[in-house]
Design a protein around this motif. Structure first.
Motif, PDB file in Angstrom:
ATOM      1  N   ARG A 100      43.094  46.978  43.100  1.00  0.00           N
ATOM      2  CA  ARG A 100      41.762  46.390  43.167  1.00  0.00           C
ATOM      3  C   ARG A 100      41.141  46.723  44.519  1.00  0.00           C
ATOM      4  N   ASP A 113      35.023  37.369  49.699  1.00  0.00           N
ATOM      5  CA  ASP A 113      34.996  38.250  48.533  1.00  0.00           C
ATOM      6  C   ASP A 113      36.356  38.913  48.314  1.00  0.00           C
ATOM      7  N   ALA A 160      38.759  38.341  45.117  1.00  0.00           N
ATOM      8  CA  ALA A 160      39.180  39.485  44.308  1.00  0.00           C
ATOM      9  C   ALA A 160      40.672  39.420  44.016  1.00  0.00           C
ATOM     10  N   ASN A 183      41.141  35.965  41.636  1.00  0.00           N
ATOM     11  CA  ASN A 183      40.444  35.795  40.357  1.00  0.00           C
ATOM     12  C   ASN A 183      40.425  37.022  39.455  1.00  0.00           C
ATOM     13  N   ARG A 184      41.072  38.082  39.831  1.00  0.00           N
ATOM     14  CA  ARG A 184      40.997  39.311  39.041  1.00  0.00           C
ATOM     15  C   ARG A 184      41.724  39.152  37.717  1.00  0.00           C
ATOM     16  N   THR A 185      41.099  39.663  36.650  1.00  0.00           N
ATOM     17  CA  THR A 185      41.748  39.723  35.344  1.00  0.00           C
ATOM     18  C   THR A 185      41.914  41.184  34.954  1.00  0.00           C
ATOM     19  N   GLU A 186      42.686  41.425  33.936  1.00  0.00           N
ATOM     20  CA  GLU A 186      42.928  42.805  33.493  1.00  0.00           C
ATOM     21  C   GLU A 186      41.645  43.485  33.010  1.00  0.00           C
ATOM     22  N   ASP A 187      40.666  42.704  32.567  1.00  0.00           N
ATOM     23  CA  ASP A 187      39.405  43.268  32.063  1.00  0.00           C
ATOM     24  C   ASP A 187      38.452  43.697  33.169  1.00  0.00           C
ATOM     25  N   ASP A 188      38.685  43.235  34.384  1.00  0.00           N
ATOM     26  CA  ASP A 188      37.805  43.565  35.506  1.00  0.00           C
ATOM     27  C   ASP A 188      37.946  45.029  35.899  1.00  0.00           C
ATOM     28  N   GLU A 189      36.861  45.563  36.432  1.00  0.00           N
ATOM     29  CA  GLU A 189      36.907  46.904  37.004  1.00  0.00           C
ATOM     30  C   GLU A 189      37.849  46.901  38.205  1.00  0.00           C
ATOM     31  N   LYS A 190      38.553  47.993  38.427  1.00  0.00           N
ATOM     32  CA  LYS A 190      39.438  48.067  39.589  1.00  0.00           C
ATOM     33  C   LYS A 190      38.646  48.126  40.888  1.00  0.00           C
ATOM     34  N   GLN A 196      35.119  47.003  42.423  1.00  0.00           N
ATOM     35  CA  GLN A 196      33.914  46.205  42.248  1.00  0.00           C
ATOM     36  C   GLN A 196      32.937  46.508  43.383  1.00  0.00           C
TER      37      GLN A 196
END
Length: 84
Positions: A32, A59, A63, A66-73, A75
């Motif tokens: 990330r 931020d 990151a 709160n990051r999930t697998e669906d999030d962009e690597k 941001q």
């Protein structure tokens, strides 16, 4: 940085980095990252802008938390360099 992040993540330590060069960051497969459009070497903004520096730090922490697998690597951060 990508290799260090990958090794830390494999050891169970969540990581995040700030990048000025998202294309290069994508190639090294970081878990990330946050892309900031500031001049190189000014990752956290202008000297004396503790308000902005604090926002960027928060931020980064968010990151990691709160990051999930669906999030962009990678941001994009909304901040823009302010010229004096």
């Amino acid at each position: 940085m990508g290799l260090i992040q990958q090794a830390a993540e494999q050891a169970g330590i969540a990581t995040a980095s700030v990048t000025h060069l998202p294309d290069l960051t994508e190639k090294v497969s970081v878990p990330r990252a946050l892309h900031i459009k500031f001049p190189l070497g000014r990752t956290f903004g202008q000297a004396g802008r503790s308000d902005l520096q604090e926002k960027i730090t928060v931020d980064l922490l968010e990151a990691v938390q709160n990051r999930t697998e669906d999030d962009e690597k990678i941001q994009k951060l909304p901040y823009r360099w302010r010229r004096d």
